[in-house]
Design a protein around this motif. Structure first.
Motif, PDB file in Angstrom:
ATOM      1  N   ARG A  73       0.853  -1.196   0.000  1.00 21.25           N
ATOM      2  CA  ARG A  73       0.000   0.000   0.000  1.00 21.25           C
ATOM      3  C   ARG A  73       0.882   1.236   0.000  1.00 21.25           C
ATOM      4  NH1 ARG A  73      -5.071  -1.055   2.953  1.00 21.25           N
ATOM      5  NH2 ARG A  73      -5.802  -2.955   1.956  1.00 21.25           N
ATOM      6  N   VAL A  74       0.399   2.307  -0.594  1.00 23.61           N
ATOM      7  CA  VAL A  74       1.055   3.602  -0.475  1.00 23.61           C
ATOM      8  C   VAL A  74       0.298   4.363   0.608  1.00 23.61           C
ATOM      9  CG1 VAL A  74       1.592   5.787  -1.606  1.00 23.61           C
ATOM     10  CG2 VAL A  74       1.888   3.629  -2.854  1.00 23.61           C
ATOM     11  N   LEU A  75       1.033   4.749   1.662  1.00 18.14           N
ATOM     12  CA  LEU A  75       0.453   5.442   2.805  1.00 18.14           C
ATOM     13  C   LEU A  75       1.134   6.791   2.979  1.00 18.14           C
ATOM     14  CD1 LEU A  75       0.260   2.448   5.312  1.00 18.14           C
ATOM     15  CD2 LEU A  75      -1.561   3.342   3.853  1.00 18.14           C
ATOM     16  N   LYS A  76       0.431   7.723   3.621  1.00 19.92           N
ATOM     17  CA  LYS A  76       0.930   9.089   3.761  1.00 19.92           C
ATOM     18  C   LYS A  76       0.760   9.587   5.189  1.00 19.92           C
ATOM     19  CE  LYS A  76      -3.449  11.051   2.180  1.00 19.92           C
ATOM     20  NZ  LYS A  76      -4.178   9.984   2.821  1.00 19.92           N
ATOM     21  N   LYS A  77       1.208  10.823   5.398  1.00 22.60           N
ATOM     22  CA  LYS A  77       1.112  11.475   6.701  1.00 22.60           C
ATOM     23  C   LYS A  77      -0.271  11.252   7.319  1.00 22.60           C
ATOM     24  CE  LYS A  77       1.290  16.019   8.880  1.00 22.60           C
ATOM     25  NZ  LYS A  77       1.616  17.427   8.718  1.00 22.60           N
ATOM     26  N   GLY A  78      -0.265  10.805   8.581  1.00 17.82           N
ATOM     27  CA  GLY A  78      -1.508  10.559   9.308  1.00 17.82           C
ATOM     28  C   GLY A  78      -1.959   9.110   9.287  1.00 17.82           C
ATOM     29  N   ASP A  79      -1.432   8.307   8.359  1.00 16.35           N
ATOM     30  CA  ASP A  79      -1.786   6.884   8.276  1.00 16.35           C
ATOM     31  C   ASP A  79      -0.931   6.073   9.244  1.00 16.35           C
ATOM     32  OD1 ASP A  79      -3.571   7.496   6.215  1.00 16.35           O
ATOM     33  OD2 ASP A  79      -2.133   6.987   4.634  1.00 16.35           O
ATOM     34  N   SER A  80      -1.402   4.871   9.555  1.00 18.86           N
ATOM     35  CA  SER A  80      -0.676   3.961  10.443  1.00 18.86           C
ATOM     36  C   SER A  80      -0.790   2.541   9.915  1.00 18.86           C
ATOM     37  CB  SER A  80      -1.268   4.000  11.863  1.00 18.86           C
ATOM     38  OG  SER A  80      -1.145   5.290  12.417  1.00 18.86           O
ATOM     39  N   PHE A  81       0.070   1.664  10.427  1.00 14.14           N
ATOM     40  CA  PHE A  81      -0.039   0.247  10.076  1.00 14.14           C
ATOM     41  C   PHE A  81       0.466  -0.618  11.219  1.00 14.14           C
ATOM     42  CE2 PHE A  81       3.779   2.012   8.066  1.00 14.14           C
ATOM     43  CZ  PHE A  81       4.793   1.128   8.411  1.00 14.14           C
ATOM     44  N   TYR A  82       0.008  -1.880  11.217  1.00 10.08           N
ATOM     45  CA  TYR A  82       0.355  -2.858  12.248  1.00 10.08           C
ATOM     46  C   TYR A  82       1.062  -4.030  11.591  1.00 10.08           C
ATOM     47  CZ  TYR A  82      -0.209  -6.800  15.416  1.00 10.08           C
ATOM     48  OH  TYR A  82       0.024  -7.904  16.183  1.00 10.08           O
ATOM     49  N   ILE A  83       2.134  -4.498  12.223  1.00 12.32           N
ATOM     50  CA  ILE A  83       2.886  -5.654  11.729  1.00 12.32           C
ATOM     51  C   ILE A  83       2.919  -6.712  12.823  1.00 12.32           C
ATOM     52  CG2 ILE A  83       5.073  -6.480  10.798  1.00 12.32           C
ATOM     53  CD1 ILE A  83       5.617  -3.386  10.210  1.00 12.32           C
ATOM     54  N   PRO A  84       2.254  -7.842  12.599  1.00 11.43           N
ATOM     55  CA  PRO A  84       2.313  -8.915  13.599  1.00 11.43           C
ATOM     56  C   PRO A  84       3.730  -9.498  13.702  1.00 11.43           C
ATOM     57  CG  PRO A  84       0.513  -9.262  12.026  1.00 11.43           C
ATOM     58  CD  PRO A  84       1.375  -8.164  11.481  1.00 11.43           C
ATOM     59  N   SER A  85       3.986 -10.176  14.759  1.00 14.27           N
ATOM     60  CA  SER A  85       5.264 -10.838  15.003  1.00 14.27           C
ATOM     61  C   SER A  85       5.634 -11.766  13.837  1.00 14.27           C
ATOM     62  CB  SER A  85       5.138 -11.645  16.302  1.00 14.27           C
ATOM     63  OG  SER A  85       6.316 -12.342  16.568  1.00 14.27           O
ATOM     64  N   ASP A  86       6.901 -11.714  13.422  1.00 17.76           N
ATOM     65  CA  ASP A  86       7.493 -12.592  12.411  1.00 17.76           C
ATOM     66  C   ASP A  86       6.919 -12.479  11.002  1.00 17.76           C
ATOM     67  OD1 ASP A  86       9.573 -13.767  13.952  1.00 17.76           O
ATOM     68  OD2 ASP A  86       8.063 -14.948  15.003  1.00 17.76           O
ATOM     69  N   VAL A  87       6.248 -11.372  10.674  1.00 18.41           N
ATOM     70  CA  VAL A  87       5.740 -11.148   9.319  1.00 18.41           C
ATOM     71  C   VAL A  87       6.745 -10.278   8.550  1.00 18.41           C
ATOM     72  CG1 VAL A  87       3.900 -10.070   7.957  1.00 18.41           C
ATOM     73  CG2 VAL A  87       3.323 -11.420   9.992  1.00 18.41           C
ATOM     74  N   MET A  88       7.076 -10.692   7.323  1.00 19.86           N
ATOM     75  CA  MET A  88       8.004  -9.909   6.488  1.00 19.86           C
ATOM     76  C   MET A  88       7.391  -8.549   6.193  1.00 19.86           C
ATOM     77  SD  MET A  88      10.809 -11.544   5.848  1.00 19.86           S
ATOM     78  CE  MET A  88      11.506 -10.814   4.393  1.00 19.86           C
ATOM     79  N   HIS A  89       8.238  -7.505   6.247  1.00 24.04           N
ATOM     80  CA  HIS A  89       7.763  -6.156   5.975  1.00 24.04           C
ATOM     81  C   HIS A  89       8.928  -5.257   5.594  1.00 24.04           C
ATOM     82  CE1 HIS A  89       8.900  -6.205  10.232  1.00 24.04           C
ATOM     83  NE2 HIS A  89       9.140  -4.905  10.115  1.00 24.04           N
ATOM     84  N   GLY A  90       8.596  -4.137   4.969  1.00 18.53           N
ATOM     85  CA  GLY A  90       9.591  -3.154   4.587  1.00 18.53           C
ATOM     86  C   GLY A  90       8.904  -1.916   4.045  1.00 18.53           C
ATOM     87  N   VAL A  91       9.668  -0.871   3.784  1.00 11.47           N
ATOM     88  CA  VAL A  91       9.119   0.375   3.238  1.00 11.47           C
ATOM     89  C   VAL A  91      10.078   0.963   2.212  1.00 11.47           C
ATOM     90  CG1 VAL A  91       7.842   0.947   5.348  1.00 11.47           C
ATOM     91  CG2 VAL A  91      10.114   1.912   5.001  1.00 11.47           C
ATOM     92  N   VAL A  92       9.499   1.766   1.322  1.00 13.11           N
ATOM     93  CA  VAL A  92      10.265   2.601   0.409  1.00 13.11           C
ATOM     94  C   VAL A  92       9.738   4.011   0.588  1.00 13.11           C
ATOM     95  CG1 VAL A  92      10.840   3.100  -1.999  1.00 13.11           C
ATOM     96  CG2 VAL A  92      10.560   0.716  -1.251  1.00 13.11           C
TER      97      VAL A  92
END
Length: 112
Positions: A73-92
C-alpha cells in the motif's frame, strides 16, 4: 527514576545513522515497549525483514510504499499500520518523511 529515563527531548536525543538516507532516534523504552523515530530521505529503503516483535507504525510526515506480508500500500502522513510478530515487511520512502515505530517487546538490538 531520573529525568533522563522518562523524558527524551529531540534536541538532546542522539540520531543514529542506520544506512544511507535513514536515521533513527530512540524515544523511550522499557523491557515491554519501545518507541523509535525513523527519518527517511526520499528513496530510502527499509529492506524487507522480520522480527519477533509486534510493531505499530505511524507516518508523521511523508509518503511511503509499505509492504506487509503479500500486501503493498502507499500510505501518507496521518496513516498507520500494524505488523504482527514474524511477518516480512519493509518500506520505500516516496516523499521525505518520518515514521514513528512502536515495538513490543523492546528492540534489544537497537540498544548498544
Amino acid at each position: 527514576m531520573s529525568d533522563s529515563a522518562v523524558f527524551f527531548e529531540n534536541e538532546t536525543t542522539h540520531w543514529e545513522v542506520v544506512e544511507d538516507k535513514i536515521q533513527r532516534q530512540i524515544g523511550g523504552f522499557d523491557d515491554s515497549i519501545m518507541m523509535v523515530n525513523v527519518r527517511f530521505e526520499k528513496g530510502g529503503i527499509g529492506a524487507l525483514h522480520h522480527h519477533h516483535h509486534a510493531q505499530v507504525t505511524h507516518i508523521s510526515e511523508g509518503r511511503f510504499e509499505v509492504i506487509i506480508g503479500n500486501e503493498i500500500r502507499v500510505l501518507k502522513k496521518g496513516d498507520s499500520f500494524y505488523i504482527p510478530s514474524d511477518v516480512m515487511h519493509g518500506v520505500v520512502c516516496l516523499e521525505e518523511g518520518m515514521l514513528i515505530d512502536v515495538f513490543s517487546p523492546m528492540r534489544e538490538d537497537f540498544i548498544k
